[in-house]
Write a protein that holds these residues in place. Structure first.
Motif, PDB file in Angstrom:
ATOM      1  N   SER A  60       0.813  -1.220   0.000  1.00 20.90           N
ATOM      2  CA  SER A  60       0.000   0.000   0.000  1.00 20.90           C
ATOM      3  C   SER A  60       0.845   1.269   0.000  1.00 20.90           C
ATOM      4  O   SER A  60       0.424   2.288  -0.555  1.00 20.90           O
ATOM      5  N   ASP A  61       2.027   1.227   0.605  1.00 18.63           N
ATOM      6  CA  ASP A  61       2.889   2.412   0.619  1.00 18.63           C
ATOM      7  C   ASP A  61       3.308   2.794  -0.799  1.00 18.63           C
ATOM      8  O   ASP A  61       3.272   3.964  -1.178  1.00 18.63           O
ATOM      9  N   TYR A  62       3.697   1.799  -1.590  1.00 16.65           N
ATOM     10  CA  TYR A  62       4.092   2.050  -2.976  1.00 16.65           C
ATOM     11  C   TYR A  62       2.899   2.565  -3.785  1.00 16.65           C
ATOM     12  O   TYR A  62       3.009   3.556  -4.511  1.00 16.65           O
ATOM     13  N   ILE A  66       2.447   6.375  -5.549  1.00 17.40           N
ATOM     14  CA  ILE A  66       2.167   6.581  -6.973  1.00 17.40           C
ATOM     15  C   ILE A  66       0.914   7.442  -7.153  1.00 17.40           C
ATOM     16  O   ILE A  66       0.900   8.394  -7.935  1.00 17.40           O
ATOM     17  N   THR A  67      -0.153   7.107  -6.419  1.00 19.70           N
ATOM     18  CA  THR A  67      -1.401   7.855  -6.596  1.00 19.70           C
ATOM     19  C   THR A  67      -1.299   9.285  -6.079  1.00 19.70           C
ATOM     20  O   THR A  67      -2.018  10.164  -6.556  1.00 19.70           O
ATOM     21  N   ASN A  68      -0.401   9.539  -5.139  1.00 20.80           N
ATOM     22  CA  ASN A  68      -0.234  10.897  -4.608  1.00 20.80           C
ATOM     23  C   ASN A  68       0.712  11.752  -5.441  1.00 20.80           C
ATOM     24  O   ASN A  68       0.832  12.947  -5.192  1.00 20.80           O
ATOM     25  N   ASN A  69       1.390  11.150  -6.389  1.00 21.92           N
ATOM     26  CA  ASN A  69       2.362  11.879  -7.198  1.00 21.92           C
ATOM     27  C   ASN A  69       1.732  12.248  -8.541  1.00 21.92           C
ATOM     28  O   ASN A  69       1.413  11.373  -9.337  1.00 21.92           O
ATOM     29  N   PRO A  70       1.564  13.528  -8.815  1.00 17.62           N
ATOM     30  CA  PRO A  70       0.916  13.941 -10.070  1.00 17.62           C
ATOM     31  C   PRO A  70       1.731  13.609 -11.327  1.00 17.62           C
ATOM     32  O   PRO A  70       1.202  13.669 -12.430  1.00 17.62           O
ATOM     33  N   LEU A  71       2.987  13.244 -11.157  1.00 23.87           N
ATOM     34  CA  LEU A  71       3.817  12.903 -12.318  1.00 23.87           C
ATOM     35  C   LEU A  71       3.491  11.528 -12.891  1.00 23.87           C
ATOM     36  O   LEU A  71       3.806  11.245 -14.045  1.00 23.87           O
ATOM     37  N   ALA A  77      -0.169   2.392 -10.324  1.00 29.02           N
ATOM     38  CA  ALA A  77      -0.676   1.872  -9.048  1.00 29.02           C
ATOM     39  C   ALA A  77      -1.591   0.679  -9.282  1.00 29.02           C
ATOM     40  O   ALA A  77      -1.522  -0.324  -8.555  1.00 29.02           O
ATOM     41  N   ILE A  78      -2.428   0.778 -10.297  1.00 31.99           N
ATOM     42  CA  ILE A  78      -3.334  -0.333 -10.615  1.00 31.99           C
ATOM     43  C   ILE A  78      -2.541  -1.560 -11.033  1.00 31.99           C
ATOM     44  O   ILE A  78      -2.849  -2.684 -10.622  1.00 31.99           O
ATOM     45  N   ARG A 156     -12.606   8.899  -8.356  1.00 25.33           N
ATOM     46  CA  ARG A 156     -11.418   9.604  -7.876  1.00 25.33           C
ATOM     47  C   ARG A 156     -11.097  10.825  -8.707  1.00 25.33           C
ATOM     48  O   ARG A 156     -10.837  11.893  -8.209  1.00 25.33           O
ATOM     49  N   ASN A 157     -11.058  10.653 -10.028  1.00 26.64           N
ATOM     50  CA  ASN A 157     -10.717  11.748 -10.928  1.00 26.64           C
ATOM     51  C   ASN A 157     -11.845  11.952 -11.929  1.00 26.64           C
ATOM     52  O   ASN A 157     -11.816  11.437 -13.025  1.00 26.64           O
TER      53      ASN A 157
END
Length: 158
Positions: A60-62, A66-71, A77-78, A156-157
């Protein structure tokens, strides 16, 4: 031999509390193969529980980084999540128990091949549903105790 899977995506405390469930299943199904899915950061807690044959982990950390990084696209993540659950999804289970009753495990339980699912899950209409009164209690009454109840899915988006 019965394959039993416990989805426990909760805290370390939740994992320790599930040891009673595991010992009960070992008593009822002595020749069963009992496995648990938990987050990678809690795997060390699951390793001390007697009766578990296999511990599967989700990083979950990884995934969160990924999901928190806009790049990065959420597709990374999926893909990671899919890789983490690949072996679980390929296995046929006698029972799958959603012990944690959170959104992730409620969706995950529907992707698994099982004869019986126990706990909260997201039905085909996208609504949370429980299989019995105990699961309803776990999800809706105990949800006030530092855990997120299974809620109506959100985009989410948009």
């Amino acid at each position: 031999m019965n394959n039993i899977l416990i989805l426990n995506l909760g805290t370390s405390k939740d994992i320790l509390m599930s040891s009673y469930l595991i010992s009960s299943f070992k008593e009822e199904y002595p020749h069963s193969n009992i496995s648990m899915v938990t987050y990678k950061e809690h795997a060390h807690v699951a390793e001390v529980i007697n009766g578990l044959n296999t511990i599967y982990t989700i990083d979950s950390d990884y995934i969160q980084s990924i999901t928190n990084n806009p790049l990065y696209s959420d597709a990374f993540a999926i893909n990671r999540f899919a890789a983490d659950i690949e072996e679980i999804a390929a296995t046929s289970w006698h029972k799958v128990i959603n012990y944690s009753n959170d959104n992730a495990s409620a969706y995950l339980i529907n992707t698994l091949t099982t004869e019986a699912k126990i706990g909260a899950y997201i039905n085909s209409s996208g609504m949370p549903q429980t299989t019995d009164k105990w699961s309803t209690y776990q999800n809706f009454v105990m949800s006030n105790m530092d855990r997120l109840l299974v809620s109506i899915p959100a985009v989410r988006n948009p």
